[in-house]
Scaffold this motif. Structure first.
Motif, PDB file in Angstrom:
ATOM      1  N   ASP A   1       4.019   1.002   1.835  1.00 27.84           N
ATOM      2  CA  ASP A   1       4.101   1.204   3.271  1.00 27.84           C
ATOM      3  C   ASP A   1       5.045   2.360   3.594  1.00 27.84           C
ATOM      4  O   ASP A   1       5.467   3.098   2.723  1.00 27.84           O
ATOM      5  N   GLN A   2       5.369   2.463   4.862  1.00 24.78           N
ATOM      6  CA  GLN A   2       6.215   3.580   5.287  1.00 24.78           C
ATOM      7  C   GLN A   2       7.631   3.491   4.719  1.00 24.78           C
ATOM      8  O   GLN A   2       8.383   4.438   4.732  1.00 24.78           O
ATOM      9  N   TYR A   3       8.010   2.329   4.211  1.00 21.63           N
ATOM     10  CA  TYR A   3       9.323   2.189   3.597  1.00 21.63           C
ATOM     11  C   TYR A   3       9.236   2.337   2.083  1.00 21.63           C
ATOM     12  O   TYR A   3      10.165   1.991   1.383  1.00 21.63           O
TER      13      TYR A   3
ATOM     14  N   ASN B   1       7.494   0.516   0.123  1.00 19.17           N
ATOM     15  CA  ASN B   1       7.840  -0.871  -0.169  1.00 19.17           C
ATOM     16  C   ASN B   1       6.553  -1.685  -0.246  1.00 19.17           C
ATOM     17  O   ASN B   1       5.904  -1.941   0.763  1.00 19.17           O
TER      18      ASN B   1
ATOM     19  N   ILE C   1       6.159  -4.828  -1.178  1.00 17.04           N
ATOM     20  CA  ILE C   1       6.262  -6.221  -0.755  1.00 17.04           C
ATOM     21  C   ILE C   1       5.883  -6.355   0.720  1.00 17.04           C
ATOM     22  O   ILE C   1       5.360  -7.373   1.158  1.00 17.04           O
ATOM     23  N   ALA C   2       6.148  -5.301   1.477  1.00 22.42           N
ATOM     24  CA  ALA C   2       5.875  -5.365   2.916  1.00 22.42           C
ATOM     25  C   ALA C   2       4.392  -5.249   3.238  1.00 22.42           C
ATOM     26  O   ALA C   2       3.979  -5.488   4.358  1.00 22.42           O
TER      27      ALA C   2
ATOM     28  N   THR D   1       8.955  -4.356  -8.909  1.00 21.65           N
ATOM     29  CA  THR D   1       8.036  -3.496  -8.180  1.00 21.65           C
ATOM     30  C   THR D   1       8.144  -2.054  -8.655  1.00 21.65           C
ATOM     31  O   THR D   1       7.575  -1.162  -8.044  1.00 21.65           O
ATOM     32  N   SER D   2       8.887  -1.866  -9.714  1.00 17.92           N
ATOM     33  CA  SER D   2       9.125  -0.504 -10.172  1.00 17.92           C
ATOM     34  C   SER D   2       7.834   0.161 -10.633  1.00 17.92           C
ATOM     35  O   SER D   2       6.930  -0.472 -11.166  1.00 17.92           O
TER      36      SER D   2
ATOM     37  N   TYR E   1      -5.101  -3.069   5.803  1.00 18.85           N
ATOM     38  CA  TYR E   1      -3.856  -2.388   6.128  1.00 18.85           C
ATOM     39  C   TYR E   1      -4.108  -0.941   6.498  1.00 18.85           C
ATOM     40  O   TYR E   1      -3.673  -0.456   7.543  1.00 18.85           O
TER      41      TYR E   1
ATOM     42  N   LEU F   1      -4.009   1.041  10.114  1.00 19.79           N
ATOM     43  CA  LEU F   1      -3.165   2.221  10.267  1.00 19.79           C
ATOM     44  C   LEU F   1      -3.988   3.415  10.767  1.00 19.79           C
ATOM     45  O   LEU F   1      -3.567   4.146  11.672  1.00 19.79           O
TER      46      LEU F   1
END
Lengths: 359, 359
Positions: free
Chosen positions: B72-74, B76, B78-79, B105-106, B252, B256
């Motif tokens: 996502d935009q972070y 990230n 998980i989000a 998550t690497s 998602y 967007l």
DNA sequence: TTTTTAACCTTTTGCGCATAAGGTATCTTA
DNA sequence: TAAGATACCTTATGCGCAAAAGGTTAAAAA
């Protein structure tokens, strides 16, 4: 899996020497031996056994993260759009700093405590914990703890909280609603124990500034299970006729309720205005776009981890109540009421009343 | 922290006896002793040290979970609204079964391998792993692995995949678009390695059934970083004029993109239709509500954990490629094109062509 | 020359737990 | 009565690692 002993035997040296090379204590080992060991380390791609390390050291390199709070339709807090962003930020920062994350989302607090103790976590990040549960954890777990979104009487217990300007956020949001002519505002909260309580104080102060008094019947406590029960929602729908605006303590619920209400023919914001808190992605995408209070979850997650690791490593307790900034984000979910029907309240704040927020 | 030895000393008995009571081997211990020990166990609320246990046993009770995929935009994962639901389901099931979850998550696959090995995880759940990375992990890590959304040539390597009827889902969605008169459809994918590739095959088969041929220029690969770059989005915006529908491989991104396009004055679905995949909450809430392919992430997460634990405990490999059902959910994001301008394709499927999907 | 010291090793110990192996009574059985 | 079985316990061992404590040699200082 190759062990230190395996390598020591191969080279005909002691395990201590191998261990010293691994930990960079090269002053105690000859250059020649260092090279031999490092060659083997690379050749077999040695990975230490962290269970064994945890046993000898006092530290496990594990940081426990516990989530509690509103749940979604899957009874799943990780899926909450705000928590998941926060959690993602926490995870990547924990990893970046060489630690490991273990997550617990159980509601059973003694299970949580057992999990932390059984792994001997070096530190703990608690999201949205209630005071009683926090006390229970504190009584059994002696390592550093950082809280997020948790408030408790400070005289009872010391703690480090990575918080938000909650009061200011709610204050500004309420002022925004008041300035747009709203007088019948419902305040929708999860509970009155945590951050929502602080936000309610901000709400009250804003009302007071406009010469209004918060009425407890305008405080609506929405629990996750209510969202599922048609009867609860019907009741809320019925109640909504008394209000021109629903001020919600999270974007997530604001969005869920907006969806429910608009499906039932309520026009938003014409019939009912909505505001949220958090500014999650969702809020930007739905129509009408949600007026909300923005916070930066990524920054917050990083700061929480940073603070905790500082406490773990330096055993020094930093600032115990950080308040990260918030920002009012005005979008399209609040109607401007030009001709307000209730003449007993003026649009202007009354004079002589203190200007408000204490931060 | 109280240990087995502490308690043994208190009672004047051996640690073995205490250990036996803890593990319920009461046949070897007298009733009287069992009671004494159990009393102490409760009194001190004994919690075993899992690092010590991991050392003696071959198992650590840890299940590693690795996420890779769209961000996502972070930055990230998980989000991501789909992954977070899946992850939540996995977490609660792992906990319910008495295991512990460690998340990675690497993007750095060798870091991931080191993490698994250093904790000696009993099993691994890999979400959206690419084939090369999977091979790397397999070569170093010998415990059971369950994949989610991962496809690879089966002749190269055995694996257990908890998958979806991806091909069927994409097939049905494409048919839906075709039946509503769409002929210029763009297929938007993350990459051509994983599930999106299978979905593309379904897409192709549906086109073939209607006498159409998939054109590689209609396959648009959208990477997360493109979402951030204004230039990429502008290009996509420009390209969109060639199409009447955007068929996306995740809700998602569909959501967007819909948001981006509608901000630029594109009317959805009048000017451009959108479809998604997953059926996340978001899709029900936005307007127009998104036509998508539903899957049940909670069920999928539970099944993945269940399968993995079966492999760990019984050392027996179950069905290696489950395909959970999907369901077309028709909402409001697809326009019905009554008078279609391109006469070279008929609205009816051509005869004599095989009916499609192989599952 | 003797003592000191530095460089570079090794041996030993123990973290907390599980278990294999080894006891010692008491009770059965033939 | 002796041999075996049973019930209930303990001692000893080792998992992999880190570090305290203990060597040995050669060079430096007295």
């Amino acid at each position: 899996m190759i062990t230190i002993k395996d390598m020591a035997d191969m080279l005909g040296i002691s395990t201590t020497t191998v261990s010293n090379v691994i930990h960079g204590k090269t002053s105690e080992v000859s250059q020649k031996t260092v090279e031999k060991v490092e060659k083997l380390l690379k050749e077999y791609d040695y990975v230490p056994n962290n269970s064994a390390r945890s046993l000898t050291q006092k530290c496990s390199k594990i940081i426990g993260v516990s989530l509690k709070g509103r749940k979604d339709q899957y009874d799943n807090i990780i899926a909450d759009p705000f928590f998941s962003v926060l959690l993602g930020a926490i995870e990547s920062e924990i990893r970046r700093r060489g630690y490991f994350m273990m997550i617990y989302t159980s509601d059973d607090i003694s299970e949580l405590i057992r999990n932390i103790l059984t792994w001997n976590a070096d530190g703990l990040i608690l999201l949205g914990i209630l005071h009683d549960d926090f006390v229970k954890i504190k009584s059994r777990y002696k390592n550093p703890i950082v809280l997020i979104d948790s408030y408790a009487p400070r005289d009872i217990m010391n703690y480090v909280n990575v918080g938000l300007e909650d009061e200011k956020g709610a204050y500004e949001m309420t002022v925004h609603l008041l300035e747009r002519g709203h007088r019948r505002i419902a305040f929708l909260a999860d509970n009155m124990e945590g951050v929502d309580y602080i936000r309610y104080i901000g709400h009250q102060k804003a009302l007071a500034r406009y010469g209004l008094k918060a009425d407890s019947k305008d405080l609506l406590i929405i629990r996750a299970e209510m969202m599922e029960r048609e009867a609860s929602m019907e009741e809320l729908f019925y109640l909504s006729r008394n209000y021109t605006a629903f001020m919600c303590c999270s974007d997530y619920w604001a969005v869920l309720l907006m969806s429910y209400f608009s499906d039932r023919g309520v026009r938003i914001p014409e019939d009912l205005s909505f505001t949220g808190f958090d500014d999650v992605l969702l809020s930007r995408i739905i129509r009408p776009a949600l007026t909300t209070v923005r916070q930066d979850p990524a920054k917050r997650g990083r700061l929480a981890v940073d603070t905790l690791i500082k406490m773990i490593q330096e055993e020094e307790i930093p600032e115990w109540d950080v308040k990260l900034p918030v920002e009012l984000v005005v979008r399209d979910s609040v109607k401007t009421i030009s001709a307000y029907g209730n003449p007993e309240h003026s649009m202007e704040p009354e004079r002589g009343i203190d200007d408000g927020v204490d931060e």
